[in-house]
Write a protein that holds these residues in place. Structure first.
Motif, PDB file in Angstrom:
ATOM      1  N   LEU A 253       1.225  -0.813   0.351  1.00 51.04           N
ATOM      2  CA  LEU A 253       0.026   0.279   0.172  1.00 51.04           C
ATOM      3  C   LEU A 253       0.777   1.015  -0.074  1.00 51.04           C
ATOM      4  O   LEU A 253       1.786   1.360   0.055  1.00 51.04           O
ATOM      5  CB  LEU A 253      -1.130  -0.074   1.561  1.00 51.04           C
ATOM      6  N   LYS A 254      -0.375   2.669  -0.399  1.00 48.18           N
ATOM      7  CA  LYS A 254       1.021   3.483  -0.787  1.00 48.18           C
ATOM      8  C   LYS A 254      -0.411   4.841  -0.227  1.00 48.18           C
ATOM      9  O   LYS A 254      -1.420   4.784  -0.373  1.00 48.18           O
ATOM     10  CB  LYS A 254       1.069   4.409  -1.699  1.00 48.18           C
ATOM     11  N   VAL A 255       0.442   5.273   1.498  1.00 49.98           N
ATOM     12  CA  VAL A 255      -0.226   5.672   2.086  1.00 49.98           C
ATOM     13  C   VAL A 255       0.523   7.208   2.443  1.00 49.98           C
ATOM     14  O   VAL A 255       1.013   7.600   2.405  1.00 49.98           O
ATOM     15  CB  VAL A 255      -0.886   5.614   3.540  1.00 49.98           C
ATOM     16  N   THR A 256      -0.168   8.409   1.950  1.00 53.10           N
ATOM     17  CA  THR A 256       0.100   9.796   1.738  1.00 53.10           C
ATOM     18  C   THR A 256      -0.554  10.960   3.303  1.00 53.10           C
ATOM     19  O   THR A 256      -1.551  10.866   2.741  1.00 53.10           O
ATOM     20  CB  THR A 256      -0.655  10.934   0.712  1.00 53.10           C
ATOM     21  N   PRO A 257       0.233  10.518   4.398  1.00 58.34           N
ATOM     22  CA  PRO A 257       0.071  11.499   5.515  1.00 58.34           C
ATOM     23  C   PRO A 257       0.196  12.459   5.161  1.00 58.34           C
ATOM     24  O   PRO A 257       0.308  13.158   4.010  1.00 58.34           O
ATOM     25  CB  PRO A 257       1.095  10.574   6.246  1.00 58.34           C
ATOM     26  N   VAL A 258      -0.772  13.420   6.138  1.00 59.86           N
ATOM     27  CA  VAL A 258      -0.385  14.749   6.145  1.00 59.86           C
ATOM     28  C   VAL A 258       0.542  15.134   7.005  1.00 59.86           C
ATOM     29  O   VAL A 258       0.726  16.593   6.530  1.00 59.86           O
ATOM     30  CB  VAL A 258      -2.189  15.649   6.649  1.00 59.86           C
ATOM     31  N   SER A 259       1.413  14.551   7.643  1.00 62.45           N
ATOM     32  CA  SER A 259       1.837  15.326   8.554  1.00 62.45           C
ATOM     33  C   SER A 259       3.530  13.500   8.810  1.00 62.45           C
ATOM     34  O   SER A 259       2.479  12.815   9.547  1.00 62.45           O
ATOM     35  CB  SER A 259       1.546  15.853   9.753  1.00 62.45           C
ATOM     36  N   TYR A 260       4.387  14.001   8.845  1.00 70.37           N
ATOM     37  CA  TYR A 260       5.018  13.084   9.832  1.00 70.37           C
ATOM     38  C   TYR A 260       6.152  13.479  10.515  1.00 70.37           C
ATOM     39  O   TYR A 260       7.200  14.266  11.004  1.00 70.37           O
ATOM     40  CB  TYR A 260       6.876  12.697   8.858  1.00 70.37           C
ATOM     41  N   GLU A 261       5.865  12.700  11.641  1.00 66.81           N
ATOM     42  CA  GLU A 261       5.529  13.285  13.413  1.00 66.81           C
ATOM     43  C   GLU A 261       7.210  12.642  14.224  1.00 66.81           C
ATOM     44  O   GLU A 261       7.159  12.199  13.272  1.00 66.81           O
ATOM     45  CB  GLU A 261       4.668  13.225  14.623  1.00 66.81           C
ATOM     46  N   GLN A 262       7.278  13.797  14.984  1.00 63.82           N
ATOM     47  CA  GLN A 262       8.777  13.226  15.461  1.00 63.82           C
ATOM     48  C   GLN A 262       9.122  12.520  16.127  1.00 63.82           C
ATOM     49  O   GLN A 262       9.743  11.737  15.805  1.00 63.82           O
ATOM     50  CB  GLN A 262       9.288  14.628  16.203  1.00 63.82           C
ATOM     51  N   ASP A 263       7.542  11.575  16.891  1.00 61.38           N
ATOM     52  CA  ASP A 263       7.693  11.036  17.285  1.00 61.38           C
ATOM     53  C   ASP A 263       6.687   9.620  17.803  1.00 61.38           C
ATOM     54  O   ASP A 263       5.836  10.858  17.631  1.00 61.38           O
ATOM     55  CB  ASP A 263       7.856  10.572  18.948  1.00 61.38           C
ATOM     56  N   VAL A 264       6.694   9.259  18.745  1.00 59.29           N
ATOM     57  CA  VAL A 264       5.344   8.367  18.326  1.00 59.29           C
ATOM     58  C   VAL A 264       4.045   8.998  19.184  1.00 59.29           C
ATOM     59  O   VAL A 264       3.056   8.960  18.772  1.00 59.29           O
ATOM     60  CB  VAL A 264       5.494   7.047  18.663  1.00 59.29           C
ATOM     61  N   LYS A 265       4.506  10.226  20.171  1.00 58.78           N
ATOM     62  CA  LYS A 265       2.649  10.554  20.909  1.00 58.78           C
ATOM     63  C   LYS A 265       2.825  11.237  19.851  1.00 58.78           C
ATOM     64  O   LYS A 265       1.541  12.018  20.554  1.00 58.78           O
ATOM     65  CB  LYS A 265       4.146  11.292  22.631  1.00 58.78           C
ATOM     66  N   GLY A 266       3.669  12.904  19.457  1.00 63.08           N
ATOM     67  CA  GLY A 266       3.111  13.566  18.576  1.00 63.08           C
ATOM     68  C   GLY A 266       2.285  12.899  17.863  1.00 63.08           C
ATOM     69  O   GLY A 266       1.253  13.940  17.582  1.00 63.08           O
ATOM     70  N   ALA A 267       2.232  11.439  17.347  1.00 62.90           N
ATOM     71  CA  ALA A 267       1.072  11.109  16.159  1.00 62.90           C
ATOM     72  C   ALA A 267      -0.059  10.971  16.103  1.00 62.90           C
ATOM     73  O   ALA A 267      -1.448  11.508  15.960  1.00 62.90           O
ATOM     74  CB  ALA A 267       1.590   9.881  15.401  1.00 62.90           C
ATOM     75  N   LEU A 268      -0.243  10.646  17.786  1.00 64.43           N
ATOM     76  CA  LEU A 268      -0.876  10.116  19.210  1.00 64.43           C
ATOM     77  C   LEU A 268      -2.136  11.162  19.074  1.00 64.43           C
ATOM     78  O   LEU A 268      -2.622  10.559  18.849  1.00 64.43           O
ATOM     79  CB  LEU A 268      -0.677   9.329  19.742  1.00 64.43           C
ATOM     80  N   THR A 269      -1.254  12.240  19.386  1.00 67.41           N
ATOM     81  CA  THR A 269      -1.507  13.601  20.026  1.00 67.41           C
ATOM     82  C   THR A 269      -2.298  14.050  18.733  1.00 67.41           C
ATOM     83  O   THR A 269      -3.733  14.944  19.538  1.00 67.41           O
ATOM     84  CB  THR A 269      -1.089  14.360  20.630  1.00 67.41           C
ATOM     85  N   LYS A 270      -2.486  14.069  18.034  1.00 64.99           N
ATOM     86  CA  LYS A 270      -2.630  15.029  16.515  1.00 64.99           C
ATOM     87  C   LYS A 270      -4.266  14.309  16.905  1.00 64.99           C
ATOM     88  O   LYS A 270      -5.575  14.388  16.010  1.00 64.99           O
ATOM     89  CB  LYS A 270      -2.246  14.364  15.433  1.00 64.99           C
ATOM     90  N   VAL A 271      -4.346  12.634  16.523  1.00 66.74           N
ATOM     91  CA  VAL A 271      -5.419  12.553  17.015  1.00 66.74           C
ATOM     92  C   VAL A 271      -6.217  12.545  18.204  1.00 66.74           C
ATOM     93  O   VAL A 271      -7.238  12.827  18.201  1.00 66.74           O
ATOM     94  CB  VAL A 271      -5.724  10.214  16.966  1.00 66.74           C
ATOM     95  N   GLU A 272      -5.762  12.318  19.290  1.00 63.66           N
ATOM     96  CA  GLU A 272      -6.003  12.767  20.640  1.00 63.66           C
ATOM     97  C   GLU A 272      -7.296  14.059  20.658  1.00 63.66           C
ATOM     98  O   GLU A 272      -8.494  14.212  21.309  1.00 63.66           O
ATOM     99  CB  GLU A 272      -5.693  12.971  21.836  1.00 63.66           C
ATOM    100  N   LEU A 273      -6.640  15.153  19.471  1.00 58.67           N
ATOM    101  CA  LEU A 273      -6.670  16.255  19.442  1.00 58.67           C
ATOM    102  C   LEU A 273      -8.384  16.366  18.403  1.00 58.67           C
ATOM    103  O   LEU A 273      -8.656  17.654  17.668  1.00 58.67           O
ATOM    104  CB  LEU A 273      -5.774  17.225  19.164  1.00 58.67           C
TER     105      LEU A 273
END
Lengths: 273, 276
Positions: free
Chosen positions: A180-200
């Motif tokens: 698969l090829k997924v184009t994200p909106v952002s490549y976060e610095q660490d896993v917590k950063g990625a999670l926070t974006k969903v939490e918010l």
């Protein structure tokens, strides 16, 4: 010697003194060996630990390691465990750059290798847990995400970790395995950063670890997918060569690998090594 | 302008000999100078000159630089459109609570950029206080977009411009404006035809400051706009990320930013900051 010359000589000495004082202050701030480690044997024969243990650990270990740190302080009065949590690659770069730390726990062998290649570890790194990816979605999964393929839906805001970070490398591996090829909106610095974006609720989904989904409670919902098995991360831990407090550091690593330590870690959603 | 020495000497052109610099001042001064200059020299010393051309011709670097320049310029333009009237309001009108407004305007100057980013996310994010309406009514989402980068940079850079222009306005003589209005010009015409040309150098200096600040913006950008190559990954973000994986590339990128900064400084000196 004229009076003026004498006076200027004296002020020069004072100024130099002030400069030296400033430098001393700076050096006092920069060295973190704030307490002597004394290993005086007590009656029971086990060495008495004291001082601060500095642990650099991957962001995904934050909850479980914080808890283990509290346990350690309770078991060894007089010790203090300080943590620096972040992306494993950032931490590795800090360590090879000379950051004073005792223990390094990375989220992938590759990031640990940065430190071992620089000959900054005192022993061979040991895998202490494993971790698996999961899709984190908004509570209630409004976008009906049920598989990795669904992340490619148009209009879906997906956040991934940067490829330099273990969770990003694992995500890349899983997506490649699934073709698969997924184009994200952002490549976060660490896993917590990625999670926070969903939490918010700024992103609809993120590829994070099972442990992170668990730690986030009901703020996100986890979706398992079969390809995750192709990208399971080993977490190595190692004692660092220039550890300011090696005895206490070893004791902390023992706690992490002991039965009670493993219990805390599996409780958080980690897999046994 | 006559210097005090000249008036004391009754206008005779006697040169005042510079006295010796006292040692207690010279030593810390030199230390301070070294402290500021040595890191930059280190950057130059450690630059991998041999591989530099390859590093700098990689498309990622140009993507990041293009995006940086574009966003910093857009942020400066936005700051000018919103900031100059705001500065005029602060300098030329008297309304209750003006001191408080002025403090609020300067707050982003002292606010840690990351905090600014978090605040922007909570205000203009998809789920934010204002952002959810933008999303509902116009389908406009700012986070993770190039527009989001411009917003983040404007938030940190605009106060520089406002403060700089307000200072210039306070220093400028308001009587020119008043004269223009007594001669029949409306207040807006007076502002446009008299005040603006009067304070143009101050505006230009403020704009350059804001532009430089926007170019170096990291914390608010990465928090609010995320990190996506070619869309939101500006130069400071790529320097930070490259440092994790490829230090040589990070040094090369830093060098580009250093060159841009020096160019800005040189331009500033020649135009408006030349000491007489």
């Amino acid at each position: 010697m004229t009076r003026y010359a004498r006076r200027s000589r004296r002020t020069a000495v004072q100024a130099t003194g002030a400069g030296v004082a400033v430098l001393l202050l700076l050096s006092a701030c920069s060295s973190s060996s704030d307490s002597e480690t004394s290993t005086a044997s007590d009656s029971s024969g086990s060495p008495k630990l004291s001082g601060t243990v500095t642990v650099f650990a991957a962001a995904s270990l934050q909850e479980s390691f914080t808890e283990l740190g509290k346990q350690f302080e309770k078991e060894h009065p007089g010790t203090k465990v300080t943590f620096s949590f972040g992306g494993s690659d950032t931490l590795a770069a800090n360590i090879t750059g000379g950051a004073p730390a005792d223990v390094f726990a990375a989220a992938s062998p590759k990031t640990m290798a940065i430190v071992t290649d620089a000959k900054d570890t005192a022993d061979t790194p040991v895998t202490f847990v494993r971790n698996q990816l999961e899709i984190a979605t908004l509570p209630g999964n409004p976008d009906k995400i049920s598989s990795l393929k669904d992340l490619g839906k148009s209009g879906l805001k997906v956040v991934l970790c940067d490829k330099t970070v273990p969770c990003g490398a694992a995500a890349d591996k899983a997506l490649t395995a699934a073709g698969l090829k997924v184009t994200p909106v952002s490549y976060e610095q660490d896993v917590k950063g990625a999670l926070t974006k969903v939490e918010l609720k700024e992103a609809d989904a993120a590829l994070v670890y099972r442990t992170d989904v668990k730690a986030a409670g009901d703020k996100v919902e986890g979706v398992d997918f079969p390809e995750a098995a192709d990208a399971i991360n080993d977490y190595p831990i190692a004692l660092l060569k220039d550890a300011p407090n090696p005895d206490a550091a070893k004791a902390f690593m023992e706690l992490v690998r002991s039965a009670e330590g493993q219990e805390v870690l599996t409780e958080a959603g980690f897999l046994k090594p | 302008m006559t210097s005090t020495a000249e008036t004391l000497e009754g206008g005779s052109k006697r040169r005042v000999r510079p006295r010796m610099v006292p040692l207690p001042l010279l030593l810390p001064a030199l230390l301070g100078l070294a402290f500021l200059v040595v890191p930059l020299i280190a950057l130059l010393v450690r630059t991998p000159w041999r591989t530099l051309p390859d590093q700098l011709t990689s498309p990622e670097v140009w993507d990041a630089l293009r995006l940086s320049l574009l966003c910093a310029t857009a942020a400066t333009a936005l700051s000018l459109v919103l900031g100059v009237p705001l500065a005029w309001l602060l300098a030329r009108t008297d309304f209750p609570g003006r001191g408080l407004v002025r403090a609020l305007v300067t707050l982003p100057l002292v606010l840690p950029p990351v905090v600014g980013g978090v605040a922007l996310l909570l205000a203009l994010g998809r789920n934010g206080v204002v952002g959810q309406w933008l999303d509902d009514w116009f389908g406009l989402t700012l986070p993770f977009t190039t527009a989001g980068v411009v917003v983040a940079e404007t938030f940190v850079a605009m106060p520089f411009l406002v403060i700089s222009v307000e200072g210039t306005l306070r220093a400028a003589d308001p009587r020119y404006e008043e004269a223009a209005t007594t001669l029949g010009a409306s207040r807006f015409t007076a502002f446009r035809r008299v005040t603006l040309p009067l304070i143009a150098p101050g505006i230009a200096a403020g704009a350059v400051l804001a532009w430089a600040r926007a170019l170096g913006e990291f914390g608010a950008t990465i928090t609010f706009a995320g990190n996506f190559p070619g869309r939101t990954q500006t130069m400071p973000l790529s320097v930070y990320l490259a440092l994790q994986s490829d230090p040589a590339a990070a040094i090369a990128l830093s060098l580009v930013l250093l060159a841009v900064s020096i160019t800005v400084l040189a331009a500033l000196r020649d135009r408006w900051m030349a000491t007489p």
